[in-house]
Design an enzyme around this catalytic site. Structure first.
Site, PDB file in Angstrom:
ATOM      1  N   SER A  99     -13.007  49.470  -3.234  1.00 11.34           N
ATOM      2  CA  SER A  99     -13.840  48.812  -4.237  1.00 11.34           C
ATOM      3  C   SER A  99     -14.752  49.787  -4.984  1.00 11.34           C
ATOM      4  O   SER A  99     -15.225  49.467  -6.054  1.00 11.34           O
ATOM      5  CB  SER A  99     -14.685  47.713  -3.583  1.00 11.34           C
ATOM      6  OG  SER A  99     -15.703  48.285  -2.781  1.00 11.34           O
TER       7      SER A  99
ATOM      8  N   LYS B 134     -22.053  49.521  -2.373  1.00 12.58           N
ATOM      9  CA  LYS B 134     -21.897  48.911  -3.701  1.00 12.58           C
ATOM     10  C   LYS B 134     -22.934  49.521  -4.647  1.00 12.58           C
ATOM     11  O   LYS B 134     -23.888  50.165  -4.231  1.00 12.58           O
ATOM     12  CB  LYS B 134     -22.134  47.386  -3.624  1.00 12.58           C
ATOM     13  CG  LYS B 134     -21.138  46.623  -2.780  1.00 12.58           C
ATOM     14  CD  LYS B 134     -19.762  46.561  -3.412  1.00 12.58           C
ATOM     15  CE  LYS B 134     -18.802  45.818  -2.513  1.00 12.58           C
ATOM     16  NZ  LYS B 134     -17.418  45.846  -3.022  1.00 12.58           N
TER      17      LYS B 134
END
Lengths: 175, 169
Positions: A56, A98
């Protein structure tokens, strides 16, 4: 063994001991102990080693790559937009990595792959491929942040993104 | 014998006694930790199992759950209710390459006052095998478990899958 051989062997042994333990073995032992203790404290509580798993955050943070999470990064200031942070799950052994794109109190949406902050498009030079993601606008609470990975070319349904509150943030990644 | 040596030996002896005591008389929290580690090992597959062995393992895993266990996966999935349903789903599910290693980390146990119910928070990691033979992370989820103890070992009566990131609907 002659006296000369014994002297030579003794000298060699002394040199080896000095190289291994220094001139003062007790002080060397204390120094080694201090180094071990400092390493345990630093890498156990301050700079957490992490290894990337998953895609990701590609291409910024590749799977298998090692990095460190600075747990003191936000001791004196709050997380900023664009920071790559580690988020804890039940604890610190497994962390989400993230990027922060929305700050507390802001309105966040994604329109055709472009992040909109309070109605304005956000420049994201770290995104290399952009799929036409669409997310409805949400308003972030006072201590809520919006997190998303850099791999925007993957299907939205396979990408973990969303909001989390400030206590979830463990620290900032040192890339 | 010097005083330092005497203190060292006494400290070592105390440590051994404490260790043996913990081994022989584990607390309920330690029992729960041990039970969860057993479950993780029992639920793991090394890829060499036959279908019959996998079905047997699924049945063995069932003893760690209450008959009326509820598994809440969160929206939009309906909850899984009952041990038989859970075991049937586990038996049908198969990891890629047949290898599945389950690991529970960051396990925190909180006993209720009656010591017959416990809440556990943990992170469950599932790892498979990559084509090159290395580890291939499948998923990691934060779980909240409720365990109870009736007339036997601790069993899981409820599992809630928590969201680290709240999704945007």
């Amino acid at each position: 063994m002659s006296a000369g051989d014994r002297t030579a062997a003794h000298a060699a042994g002394s040199t080896l001991r000095r190289v291994a333990f220094g001139r003062n073995p007790r002080r060397t032992l204390w120094r080694a102990g201090a180094l071990v203790l400092a390493s345990v404290v630093i890498f156990g509580y301050v700079l957490l080693p992490v290894r990337g798993e998953g895609i990701s955050m590609v291409p910024t943070f590749q799977p298998g790559r090692l990095s460190l999470v600075n747990t003191l990064a936000y001791r004196w200031h709050e997380p900023q937009r664009g920071d790559i942070v580690a988020l804890r799950m039940a604890g610190r052994r497994v962390l989400y990595v993230k990027r922060i794109i929305g700050l507390p109190g802001e309105r966040v949406a994604i329109v055709d792959g472009t992040v909109m902050i309070n109605g304005q498009g956000l420049a994201e030079p770290y995104v290399t491929h952009r799929a036409r993601w669409r997310l409805p606008e949400i308003s972030l609470d006072a201590d809520e942040y919006f997190f998303v990975g850099d791999n925007r070319g993957m299907p939205l349904a396979q990408h973990e993104l969303g909001t989390a509150r400030r206590p979830r943030i463990v620290g900032k990644l040192l890339l | 014998m010097s005083n330092v040596a005497r203190i060292g030996i006494a400290a070592a002896a105390i440590a051994v006694v404490v260790w043996v005591g913990l081994l022989l008389f584990p607390s309920e929290e330690r029992r729960i930790h041990g039970r969860l580690q057993e479950l993780a090992r029992a639920a793991s597959l090394d890829g060499t199992e036959t279908q019959m062995v996998r079905l047997t393992k699924a049945a063995q895993v069932s003893k760690y759950f209450a008959q009326d266990v509820v598994v809440d996966l969160g929206e939009p999935y309906p909850p899984i209710e009952g041990r038989d349903s859970l075991v049937a789903m586990a038996a049908r599910a198969g990891p890629p390459g047949g290898v599945l290693q389950i690991e529970f980390v960051d396990v925190e146990v909180t006993l209720d006052a009656d010591a017959r119910t416990a809440r556990v928070s943990l992170t469950a990691k599932a790892t498979g095998r990559a084509p090159d033979g290395g580890r291939d992370p499948i998923d990691a989820r934060e779980l909240s478990l409720t365990l109870r103890k009736a007339d036997g070992p601790w069993v899981i009566s409820r599992i809630d899958v928590l969201r680290t990131l709240e999704p945007v609907s």
